[in-house]
Scaffold this motif. Structure first.
Motif, PDB file in Angstrom:
ATOM      1  N   UNK A 162     -22.710-101.260  37.179  1.00  0.00           N
ATOM      2  CA  UNK A 162     -23.588-101.712  36.097  1.00  0.00           C
ATOM      3  C   UNK A 162     -23.084-101.126  34.790  1.00  0.00           C
ATOM      4  N   UNK A 163     -23.081-101.936  33.745  1.00  0.00           N
ATOM      5  CA  UNK A 163     -22.564-101.495  32.455  1.00  0.00           C
ATOM      6  C   UNK A 163     -23.125-102.383  31.360  1.00  0.00           C
ATOM      7  N   UNK A 164     -22.979-101.930  30.112  1.00  0.00           N
ATOM      8  CA  UNK A 164     -23.512-102.702  28.993  1.00  0.00           C
ATOM      9  C   UNK A 164     -22.827-104.052  28.861  1.00  0.00           C
ATOM     10  N   UNK A 165     -21.561-104.110  29.242  1.00  0.00           N
ATOM     11  CA  UNK A 165     -20.797-105.352  29.234  1.00  0.00           C
ATOM     12  C   UNK A 165     -19.726-105.253  30.299  1.00  0.00           C
ATOM     13  N   UNK A 166     -19.020-106.351  30.528  1.00  0.00           N
ATOM     14  CA  UNK A 166     -17.968-106.345  31.533  1.00  0.00           C
ATOM     15  C   UNK A 166     -16.777-105.488  31.110  1.00  0.00           C
ATOM     16  N   UNK A 167     -16.678-105.155  29.851  1.00  0.00           N
ATOM     17  CA  UNK A 167     -15.614-104.288  29.338  1.00  0.00           C
ATOM     18  C   UNK A 167     -16.071-102.833  29.435  1.00  0.00           C
ATOM     19  N   UNK A 168     -15.434-102.062  30.309  1.00  0.00           N
ATOM     20  CA  UNK A 168     -15.888-100.702  30.586  1.00  0.00           C
ATOM     21  C   UNK A 168     -14.866 -99.643  30.214  1.00  0.00           C
ATOM     22  N   UNK A 169     -13.706-100.042  29.733  1.00  0.00           N
ATOM     23  CA  UNK A 169     -12.599 -99.096  29.572  1.00  0.00           C
ATOM     24  C   UNK A 169     -12.883 -98.017  28.537  1.00  0.00           C
ATOM     25  N   UNK A 170     -13.858 -98.225  27.657  1.00  0.00           N
ATOM     26  CA  UNK A 170     -14.147 -97.247  26.609  1.00  0.00           C
ATOM     27  C   UNK A 170     -15.331 -96.354  26.954  1.00  0.00           C
ATOM     28  N   UNK A 171     -15.847 -96.460  28.178  1.00  0.00           N
ATOM     29  CA  UNK A 171     -17.043 -95.699  28.541  1.00  0.00           C
ATOM     30  C   UNK A 171     -16.782 -94.756  29.709  1.00  0.00           C
ATOM     31  N   UNK A 172     -17.494 -93.613  29.749  1.00  0.00           N
ATOM     32  CA  UNK A 172     -17.478 -92.786  30.957  1.00  0.00           C
ATOM     33  C   UNK A 172     -18.174 -93.537  32.100  1.00  0.00           C
ATOM     34  N   UNK A 173     -17.927 -93.092  33.314  1.00  0.00           N
ATOM     35  CA  UNK A 173     -18.535 -93.702  34.493  1.00  0.00           C
ATOM     36  C   UNK A 173     -19.329 -92.642  35.250  1.00  0.00           C
ATOM     37  N   UNK A 174     -20.539 -92.993  35.620  1.00  0.00           N
ATOM     38  CA  UNK A 174     -21.372 -92.141  36.465  1.00  0.00           C
ATOM     39  C   UNK A 174     -21.372 -92.730  37.866  1.00  0.00           C
ATOM     40  N   UNK A 175     -20.928 -91.961  38.844  1.00  0.00           N
ATOM     41  CA  UNK A 175     -21.099 -92.405  40.228  1.00  0.00           C
ATOM     42  C   UNK A 175     -22.457 -91.890  40.693  1.00  0.00           C
ATOM     43  N   UNK A 176     -23.207 -92.746  41.360  1.00  0.00           N
ATOM     44  CA  UNK A 176     -24.625 -92.478  41.642  1.00  0.00           C
ATOM     45  C   UNK A 176     -24.963 -92.865  43.068  1.00  0.00           C
TER      46      UNK A 176
ATOM     47  N   UNK B  49     -10.409 -94.639  37.018  1.00  0.00           N
ATOM     48  CA  UNK B  49      -9.627 -95.831  36.675  1.00  0.00           C
ATOM     49  C   UNK B  49     -10.499 -96.927  36.063  1.00  0.00           C
ATOM     50  N   UNK B  50     -11.779 -96.917  36.388  1.00  0.00           N
ATOM     51  CA  UNK B  50     -12.684 -97.977  35.932  1.00  0.00           C
ATOM     52  C   UNK B  50     -13.045 -97.844  34.459  1.00  0.00           C
ATOM     53  N   UNK B  51     -13.247 -96.603  33.995  1.00  0.00           N
ATOM     54  CA  UNK B  51     -13.708 -96.377  32.633  1.00  0.00           C
ATOM     55  C   UNK B  51     -12.680 -95.672  31.774  1.00  0.00           C
ATOM     56  N   UNK B  52     -13.183 -94.750  30.921  1.00  0.00           N
ATOM     57  CA  UNK B  52     -12.280 -94.077  29.984  1.00  0.00           C
ATOM     58  C   UNK B  52     -11.654 -92.817  30.563  1.00  0.00           C
ATOM     59  N   UNK B  53     -11.845 -92.591  31.844  1.00  0.00           N
ATOM     60  CA  UNK B  53     -11.261 -91.434  32.510  1.00  0.00           C
ATOM     61  C   UNK B  53     -12.248 -90.322  32.771  1.00  0.00           C
ATOM     62  N   UNK B  54     -13.371 -90.323  32.054  1.00  0.00           N
ATOM     63  CA  UNK B  54     -14.395 -89.300  32.288  1.00  0.00           C
ATOM     64  C   UNK B  54     -15.376 -89.788  33.345  1.00  0.00           C
ATOM     65  N   UNK B  55     -15.751 -88.882  34.235  1.00  0.00           N
ATOM     66  CA  UNK B  55     -16.636 -89.237  35.347  1.00  0.00           C
ATOM     67  C   UNK B  55     -17.713 -88.170  35.504  1.00  0.00           C
TER      68      UNK B  55
END
Length: 350
Positions: free
Chosen positions: A128-142, A200-206
């Motif tokens: 789930x993300x604000x848009x299909x473009x996620x490369x500029x955002x951190x990713x939270x695994x939940x 790999x999905x986002x900006x590298x921060x998890x």
């Protein structure tokens, strides 16, 4: 492997009702369905799975696919110990996918092949993300816990996306839901594979956020310093893994755990103690490698003892909240706790 076990339907419902309501189900509809339930395992009229599946079907017929998904989540609760509950989980996933176009965020379902024991293991995830473009955002695994899985975590995931400006990768942790890998000493291998995929999905921060037993795993990620931030909501860490605590677990939790650990019949206490041994985090708590961490639980938790929250007090880069007048994972105060977690993530991942 799985098994049925004795549990009082009314007591189980009474304990989990606040959680079901805070997920988004109308209390009156839940109570009306529950008024006919006399048995957790029966799929006949008056059986838990049948009555809550019928409620879910009514929502589906009315085009309320998200409510249907939540109701099927109640129907398959607390474990997949029979075919009817497994079918309810399948229908939950189907209804959730049908509801996706109505979500206030972008949604994608993937099945990841995670490196595991010299090969791979499939892990279905919901992104789930604000848009299909996620490369500029951190990713939270939940992930949720032993009986609360990724669809049930939807409201929390959306709050994280909207408040913390992150993408969320929701998954069922090993031993639960759609994840095939068992809940054993190799569970952290699956977690590390998901962390790598998220980088790999986002900006590298998890960040890693976990609920209940999932917080044992997120807490471990935080203590190991393998993520950039970690949230532990109601995680058992050390003090909860004692024979005395397991002997006094309520509302079927001992056997919910037994199912997640892969037993096919009610285990002995000794067998359960052997199964939980890999999840005792004494060694990690003695180290000083942790990333920023938020640790939260209800002060009146009947499953996870207070010490497993308070043990984090005084650690560097760690914020601890023991919420009064609420129980496991602060379920009856979940909206305010979710807001706390989302704001904390935003502050740590700007």
């Amino acid at each position: 492997m799985s098994y049925e076990f004795p549990v009082d339907a009314a007591a189980l419902y009474g304990e989990r009702r606040p959680q079901f309501v805070n997920q988004g189900l109308p209390a009156a509809d839940l109570d009306e369905a529950m008024s006919r339930v006399g048995d957790v395992w029966s799929d006949q009229p008056g059986g838990w799975t049948r009555e809550f599946s019928d409620l879910a079907a009514r929502y589906a017929d009315a085009g309320e696919h998200y409510l249907s998904a939540l109701a099927f989540g109640v129907a398959r609760f607390p474990t997949l110990a029979d075919e009817a509950k497994r079918q309810a989980m399948t229908l939950q996933i189907e209804q959730y996918a049908k509801a996706a176009p109505t979500f206030p965020v972008a949604f994608e379902r993937r099945v990841l092949d995670i490196p595991y024991l010299g090969g791979t293991t499939p892990v279905p995830v919901h992104i789930l993300s604000a848009s299909a473009e996620r490369s500029a955002r951190p990713v939270v695994i939940l992930s949720g816990g032993l009986d609360t899985w990724k669809v049930d975590m939807h409201a929390m995931a959306v709050a994280f996306v909207q408040t913390a400006d992150v993408a969320v990768m929701a998954f069922d942790h090993p031993g639960t839901g759609e994840t095939a890998a068992p809940l054993d000493g190799h569970a952290l291998d699956v977690i590390d594979g998901l962390i790598a995929a998220a980088r790999e999905l986002g900006d590298g921060r998890v960040a890693h956020a976990g609920f209940s037993f999932g917080a044992n795993l997120s807490g471990s990620s935080g203590l190991r310093g393998v993520v950039d931030a970690a949230i532990d909501l109601g995680g058992p860490m050390v003090a909860s893994f004692t024979p005395a605590n397991f002997e006094h677990l309520m509302f079927g939790m001992r056997d919910i755990a037994g199912n997640a650990f892969g037993f096919d019949a009610i285990p002995t206490l000794e067998q359960l103690m052997a199964a939980v041994k890999p999840f005792d985090r004494t060694d990690l708590l003695s180290q000083d490698a942790n990333c920023p961490m938020l640790v939260v639980n209800g002060a009146d938790d009947v499953h996870v003892v207070r010490e497993d929250t308070l043990v984090f007090e005084g650690r560097r880069d760690t914020e601890v909240h023991l919420i009064p007048d609420t129980g496991h994972c602060a379920a009856s105060k979940l909206p305010e706790v979710v807001a706390l977690m989302a704001e904390w993530l935003r502050a740590r991942l700007v």
